[in-house]
Design a protein around this motif. Structure first.
Motif, mmCIF file in Angstrom:
data_model
loop_
_atom_site.group_PDB
_atom_site.id
_atom_site.type_symbol
_atom_site.label_atom_id
_atom_site.label_comp_id
_atom_site.label_asym_id
_atom_site.label_seq_id
_atom_site.Cartn_x
_atom_site.Cartn_y
_atom_site.Cartn_z
ATOM 1 N N LEU A 235 -38.375 -37.134 17.138
ATOM 2 C CA LEU A 235 -39.436 -36.479 17.894
ATOM 3 C C LEU A 235 -40.626 -37.390 18.171
ATOM 4 O O LEU A 235 -41.530 -37.003 18.914
ATOM 5 N N GLN A 236 -40.618 -38.584 17.617
ATOM 6 C CA GLN A 236 -41.656 -39.545 17.986
ATOM 7 C C GLN A 236 -41.506 -39.989 19.436
ATOM 8 O O GLN A 236 -42.494 -40.308 20.100
ATOM 9 N N THR A 237 -40.266 -40.034 19.908
ATOM 10 C CA THR A 237 -40.009 -40.496 21.276
ATOM 11 C C THR A 237 -39.277 -39.469 22.129
ATOM 12 O O THR A 237 -39.110 -39.674 23.330
ATOM 13 N N SER A 238 -38.821 -38.387 21.523
ATOM 14 C CA SER A 238 -38.071 -37.377 22.250
ATOM 15 C C SER A 238 -38.892 -36.105 22.382
ATOM 16 O O SER A 238 -39.714 -35.786 21.523
ATOM 17 N N THR A 239 -38.671 -35.374 23.468
ATOM 18 C CA THR A 239 -39.326 -34.082 23.638
ATOM 19 C C THR A 239 -38.595 -33.026 22.805
ATOM 20 O O THR A 239 -37.450 -33.220 22.384
ATOM 21 N N THR A 240 -39.246 -31.912 22.592
ATOM 22 C CA THR A 240 -38.602 -30.834 21.841
ATOM 23 C C THR A 240 -37.401 -30.275 22.608
ATOM 24 O O THR A 240 -36.417 -29.853 22.001
ATOM 25 N N ALA A 241 -37.480 -30.289 23.955
ATOM 26 C CA ALA A 241 -36.356 -29.797 24.758
ATOM 27 C C ALA A 241 -35.129 -30.680 24.559
ATOM 28 O O ALA A 241 -34.013 -30.190 24.412
ATOM 29 N N HIS A 242 -35.329 -31.985 24.555
ATOM 30 C CA HIS A 242 -34.197 -32.889 24.366
ATOM 31 C C HIS A 242 -33.641 -32.763 22.947
ATOM 32 O O HIS A 242 -32.421 -32.774 22.736
ATOM 33 N N ALA A 243 -34.521 -32.632 21.966
ATOM 34 C CA ALA A 243 -34.063 -32.486 20.586
ATOM 35 C C ALA A 243 -33.291 -31.194 20.386
ATOM 36 O O ALA A 243 -32.448 -31.097 19.485
ATOM 37 N N ALA A 244 -33.559 -30.200 21.227
ATOM 38 C CA ALA A 244 -32.857 -28.924 21.105
ATOM 39 C C ALA A 244 -31.377 -29.054 21.420
ATOM 40 O O ALA A 244 -30.599 -28.151 21.105
ATOM 41 N N VAL A 245 -30.958 -30.157 22.047
ATOM 42 C CA VAL A 245 -29.537 -30.393 22.270
ATOM 43 C C VAL A 245 -28.802 -30.388 20.930
ATOM 44 O O VAL A 245 -27.703 -29.855 20.795
ATOM 45 N N VAL A 246 -29.413 -30.989 19.929
ATOM 46 C CA VAL A 246 -28.807 -31.035 18.599
ATOM 47 C C VAL A 246 -28.604 -29.629 18.067
ATOM 48 O O VAL A 246 -27.529 -29.291 17.551
ATOM 49 N N VAL A 247 -29.612 -28.808 18.190
ATOM 50 C CA VAL A 247 -29.517 -27.445 17.681
ATOM 51 C C VAL A 247 -28.447 -26.671 18.445
ATOM 52 O O VAL A 247 -27.754 -25.828 17.875
#
Length: 306
Positions: free
Chosen positions: A107-119
């Motif tokens: 999350l230092q370089t990724s948005t929360t939307a992109h990180a939500a791919v993992v979820v």
């Protein structure tokens, strides 16, 4: 014979009713866990406003361990059996250390939307690992709905992030694997001991590592306390790391790991809602359409037989 069958029917209803209520309560608990988890990424983004990534993860684990340890001491809970400690170590490595650290770095370089791919991919991975670990064999209908829901979530979140992969993806995919392993092992242990004790002992087990990590990280990473950073730290420590996992593991113990994991298909969409409200991000018109598709998939997985 008719009189006999009519006499049996009410007894069956009486037996089934408590089971149905228990199953419904399990779904509610798992859903509360998903809601708590959906706030993790926005809260982490807030925490990163005042803490470095290593400090945030280490301090949150120490705070959560203090809460869990206090509850265990207050209730005089005996130590788990020796046979349970390896499983608790897996839970600690995956849920207490691995997933928080890897996603915070991402999350230092990724948005929360992109990180939500993992979820979005986590439910399917958890169901697959539980099948390997515990011999679960969900039906074809279950897997079809799970794959459809995961595909819908991935398509939506990738579209939200512009479709471009970032260097944070390695962190995110690693976080996906270790968290699925922690969920699977925690769900297994929650069948033989209360779910809150599973995460409680896992947090206590990782406490020495958290204390050492906090001392080292805080000496190297500057801290700038703000309202957002403190609120974010408190939520990821108390809400995501303890309370959310307590109800999540209890829910998994009642309704089973595969079905509980599919409730997490709604987590990325909830995260995006919180991101709009708390972080000021904007959603496209695809959000309600994806939400409807995911809800249909969740309904199918909950009704499909294992």
């Amino acid at each position: 014979m008719r009189a006999q069958s009519s006499a049996i029917a009410p007894s069956r209803i009486a037996v089934d009713a408590p089971q149905q209520r228990s199953s419904s309560f399990g779904v509610v608990q798992a859903a509360l866990g998903v809601t708590a988890f959906s706030l993790t990424f926005p809260a982490t983004a807030w925490g990163l406003e005042g803490f470095g990534p290593w400090s945030l993860v280490a301090v949150r684990s120490v705070l959560a361990a203090l809460i869990a340890g206090g509850c265990l001491l207050a209730l005089r809970v005996p130590l788990p059996a020796r046979a349970h400690w390896p499983g608790l170590a897996v839970v600690g490595a995956g849920v207490v250390v691995g997933f928080p650290l890897l996603t915070t770095l991402a999350l230092q370089t990724s948005t929360t939307a992109h990180a939500a791919v993992v979820v979005g991919l986590l439910p399917l991975t958890t169901a697959a690992l539980s099948a390997l670990r515990m011999g679960n064999r969900p039906s074809r209908t279950f897997w079809t709905a799970a794959l459809a829901g995961a595909a819908a979530v991935v398509a939506f979140t990738v579209q939200q992030s512009g479709g471009a992969l970032t260097g944070a993806d390695l962190y995110l995919f690693a976080a996906l694997l270790v968290c699925a392993a922690g969920y699977t092992e925690g769900g297994r242990l929650a069948r033989v001991m209360p779910g809150w004790q599973v995460i409680g002992w896992a947090l206590v087990l990782c406490a020495p590592l958290g204390v050492i990590g906090s001392a080292l990280a805080l000496s190297y990473e500057p801290v700038h306390l703000t309202g957002h950073s403190v609120a974010g730290l408190l939520w990821v420590a108390a809400g995501s790391q303890f309370v959310g996992l307590v109800v999540w593991y209890r829910g998994m113990a009642v309704i089973g790991i595969p079905k509980a994991s599919q409730l997490q298909l709604a987590q990325p969409l909830l995260t995006l809602v919180w991101s709009v409200l708390l972080l000021g991000e904007h959603l496209t018109v695809a959000a309600p359409l994806t939400a409807a598709a995911v809800l249909v998939c969740i309904a199918v997985t909950q009704r499909a037989r294992g």
